[in-house]
Scaffold this motif. Sequence first.
Motif, PDB file in Angstrom:
ATOM      1  N   ASN A   1       1.127  -1.114  -0.093  1.00 40.79           N
ATOM      2  CA  ASN A   1       0.082   0.291   0.287  1.00 40.79           C
ATOM      3  C   ASN A   1       0.697   1.171   0.224  1.00 40.79           C
ATOM      4  N   GLU A   2       1.696   1.330   0.787  1.00 42.15           N
ATOM      5  CA  GLU A   2       3.008   2.432   0.994  1.00 42.15           C
ATOM      6  C   GLU A   2       3.838   3.133  -0.454  1.00 42.15           C
ATOM      7  N   TYR A   3       4.450   1.613  -1.470  1.00 43.61           N
ATOM      8  CA  TYR A   3       4.315   1.266  -2.507  1.00 43.61           C
ATOM      9  C   TYR A   3       3.103   2.318  -3.587  1.00 43.61           C
ATOM     10  N   PHE A   4       2.061   1.807  -4.057  1.00 44.53           N
ATOM     11  CA  PHE A   4       0.608   2.228  -4.681  1.00 44.53           C
ATOM     12  C   PHE A   4       1.130   4.146  -4.504  1.00 44.53           C
ATOM     13  N   ALA A   5       0.831   4.096  -2.560  1.00 45.17           N
ATOM     14  CA  ALA A   5       1.153   5.743  -2.918  1.00 45.17           C
ATOM     15  C   ALA A   5       1.804   6.546  -2.912  1.00 45.17           C
ATOM     16  N   LYS A   6       3.213   5.564  -3.189  1.00 46.63           N
ATOM     17  CA  LYS A   6       4.259   6.618  -3.717  1.00 46.63           C
ATOM     18  C   LYS A   6       4.676   6.257  -4.611  1.00 46.63           C
ATOM     19  N   CYS A   7       4.660   4.996  -5.812  1.00 40.21           N
ATOM     20  CA  CYS A   7       4.950   5.175  -7.017  1.00 40.21           C
ATOM     21  C   CYS A   7       4.019   6.214  -8.224  1.00 40.21           C
ATOM     22  N   ALA A   8       3.307   6.634  -7.945  1.00 35.43           N
ATOM     23  CA  ALA A   8       2.683   7.369  -8.856  1.00 35.43           C
ATOM     24  C   ALA A   8       1.629   7.028 -10.070  1.00 35.43           C
ATOM     25  N   GLY A   9       1.279   5.315  -9.867  1.00 30.16           N
ATOM     26  CA  GLY A   9       1.641   4.679 -11.373  1.00 30.16           C
ATOM     27  C   GLY A   9       2.859   4.484 -12.224  1.00 30.16           C
ATOM     28  N   ASN A  10       4.094   4.479 -12.047  1.00 33.29           N
ATOM     29  CA  ASN A  10       4.781   4.587 -12.334  1.00 33.29           C
ATOM     30  C   ASN A  10       6.149   3.319 -12.158  1.00 33.29           C
ATOM     31  N   ASN A  11       6.310   2.022 -11.492  1.00 33.10           N
ATOM     32  CA  ASN A  11       6.604   0.752 -12.093  1.00 33.10           C
ATOM     33  C   ASN A  11       7.808   1.075 -12.268  1.00 33.10           C
ATOM     34  N   ASN A  12       8.982   1.732 -12.080  1.00 37.87           N
ATOM     35  CA  ASN A  12      10.544   1.741 -12.531  1.00 37.87           C
ATOM     36  C   ASN A  12      11.271   1.293 -11.490  1.00 37.87           C
ATOM     37  N   THR A  13      10.680   0.524  -9.996  1.00 38.46           N
ATOM     38  CA  THR A  13      11.386   0.493  -9.488  1.00 38.46           C
ATOM     39  C   THR A  13      11.579  -1.148  -9.219  1.00 38.46           C
ATOM     40  N   LEU A  14      10.929  -1.759 -10.365  1.00 33.82           N
ATOM     41  CA  LEU A  14      11.275  -2.592 -11.233  1.00 33.82           C
ATOM     42  C   LEU A  14      12.772  -2.515 -11.793  1.00 33.82           C
ATOM     43  N   TYR A  15      12.995  -1.606 -12.183  1.00 35.44           N
ATOM     44  CA  TYR A  15      14.985  -1.620 -12.005  1.00 35.44           C
ATOM     45  C   TYR A  15      16.032  -1.578 -10.885  1.00 35.44           C
ATOM     46  N   SER A  16      15.578  -1.777  -9.953  1.00 41.25           N
ATOM     47  CA  SER A  16      15.998  -1.666  -9.043  1.00 41.25           C
ATOM     48  C   SER A  16      17.179  -2.930  -8.403  1.00 41.25           C
ATOM     49  N   PHE A  17      18.178  -2.386  -7.931  1.00 39.95           N
ATOM     50  CA  PHE A  17      18.923  -3.423  -7.158  1.00 39.95           C
ATOM     51  C   PHE A  17      18.519  -4.904  -5.822  1.00 39.95           C
ATOM     52  N   PHE A  18      17.622  -5.803  -6.391  1.00 38.09           N
ATOM     53  CA  PHE A  18      17.211  -6.370  -6.072  1.00 38.09           C
ATOM     54  C   PHE A  18      18.022  -7.363  -5.323  1.00 38.09           C
ATOM     55  N   LYS A  19      17.667  -8.710  -4.144  1.00 35.82           N
ATOM     56  CA  LYS A  19      18.345  -9.556  -4.117  1.00 35.82           C
ATOM     57  C   LYS A  19      17.743 -10.924  -4.727  1.00 35.82           C
ATOM     58  N   LYS A  20      19.601 -11.733  -5.705  1.00 34.47           N
ATOM     59  CA  LYS A  20      19.581 -12.266  -7.132  1.00 34.47           C
ATOM     60  C   LYS A  20      18.866 -13.678  -6.274  1.00 34.47           C
ATOM     61  N   ASP A  21      18.931 -14.038  -4.666  1.00 35.35           N
ATOM     62  CA  ASP A  21      18.048 -15.352  -4.547  1.00 35.35           C
ATOM     63  C   ASP A  21      16.377 -15.274  -4.746  1.00 35.35           C
ATOM     64  N   ILE A  22      16.174 -14.560  -4.333  1.00 32.08           N
ATOM     65  CA  ILE A  22      14.309 -13.498  -4.330  1.00 32.08           C
ATOM     66  C   ILE A  22      14.244 -13.653  -5.744  1.00 32.08           C
ATOM     67  N   HIS A  23      15.185 -12.719  -6.684  1.00 33.44           N
ATOM     68  CA  HIS A  23      15.179 -12.852  -8.494  1.00 33.44           C
ATOM     69  C   HIS A  23      15.091 -14.031  -8.814  1.00 33.44           C
ATOM     70  N   LEU A  24      15.899 -15.535  -8.611  1.00 36.70           N
ATOM     71  CA  LEU A  24      15.832 -16.367  -8.911  1.00 36.70           C
ATOM     72  C   LEU A  24      14.243 -17.145  -8.851  1.00 36.70           C
ATOM     73  N   ASN A  25      13.714 -17.353  -7.850  1.00 38.37           N
ATOM     74  CA  ASN A  25      13.026 -17.398  -7.452  1.00 38.37           C
ATOM     75  C   ASN A  25      11.244 -17.507  -8.137  1.00 38.37           C
ATOM     76  N   ILE A  26      11.428 -16.310  -8.351  1.00 37.49           N
ATOM     77  CA  ILE A  26      10.088 -15.216  -9.016  1.00 37.49           C
ATOM     78  C   ILE A  26      10.077 -15.384  -9.790  1.00 37.49           C
ATOM     79  N   GLN A  27      11.379 -15.526 -11.102  1.00 36.43           N
ATOM     80  CA  GLN A  27      11.731 -16.009 -12.031  1.00 36.43           C
ATOM     81  C   GLN A  27      11.410 -17.712 -12.627  1.00 36.43           C
TER      82      GLN A  27
END
Length: 207
Positions: free
Chosen positions: A110-136
Amino acid sequence: IDLLLTDNSCDEKKKQYFQQIKNEKFKYLESNFQGPSDNFYYGLQQAQSEYLLGLGDDDKILRLGDDYFDNVRTDFVGVRPSFVVYTKKRGVENFSNFSILEDTPIKRINEYFAKCAGNNNTLYSFFKKDIHLNIQKVLQNHPFRNTGYFDWAIVISFLAEGKVISDPSTVIFYDNERWSSTEIIHQSVLNLFKKNGLNPKLSNYLL
């Protein structure tokens, strides 16, 4: 920081150019995966870093901060750069720089939807590789995984896992041309259905 390039362009001139670069921090890989999701998953599996930022070929990193990851706590899953959103015609349209720090998954989302203003460029952030792998790994079972429209699901999955801290010293220029008008967005939606063999009229029921 290492730079890993997975090149699925099948362009011989690009291949020759990148193979000439001699730098221990740069790794060039030819990729036979034409879909964006498959190509990214291939690169993700080759990466050695604990944190990973996936970036397409139309965006730019203006500046990288120094040693910022030394201060990241264990309950953080990502480090979010500052984002400058622009188009060639209109110039800079938006600037954002925020963290997601709530203590529970639903509050963080909910905090994210309130702050991102409809733009999801947070996708291009540094994220932990192990979680990335699990999602992919989950996405590999989806028949439409290579449409490139999983960005919201991916970011929300990360936020369900933990907090995201802002790094104002790293700046990414995000090219917003593909989302610059209602007409272009509508055509993208129609193309999404067509690309996967579905009737474009189904987009009327998208919501």
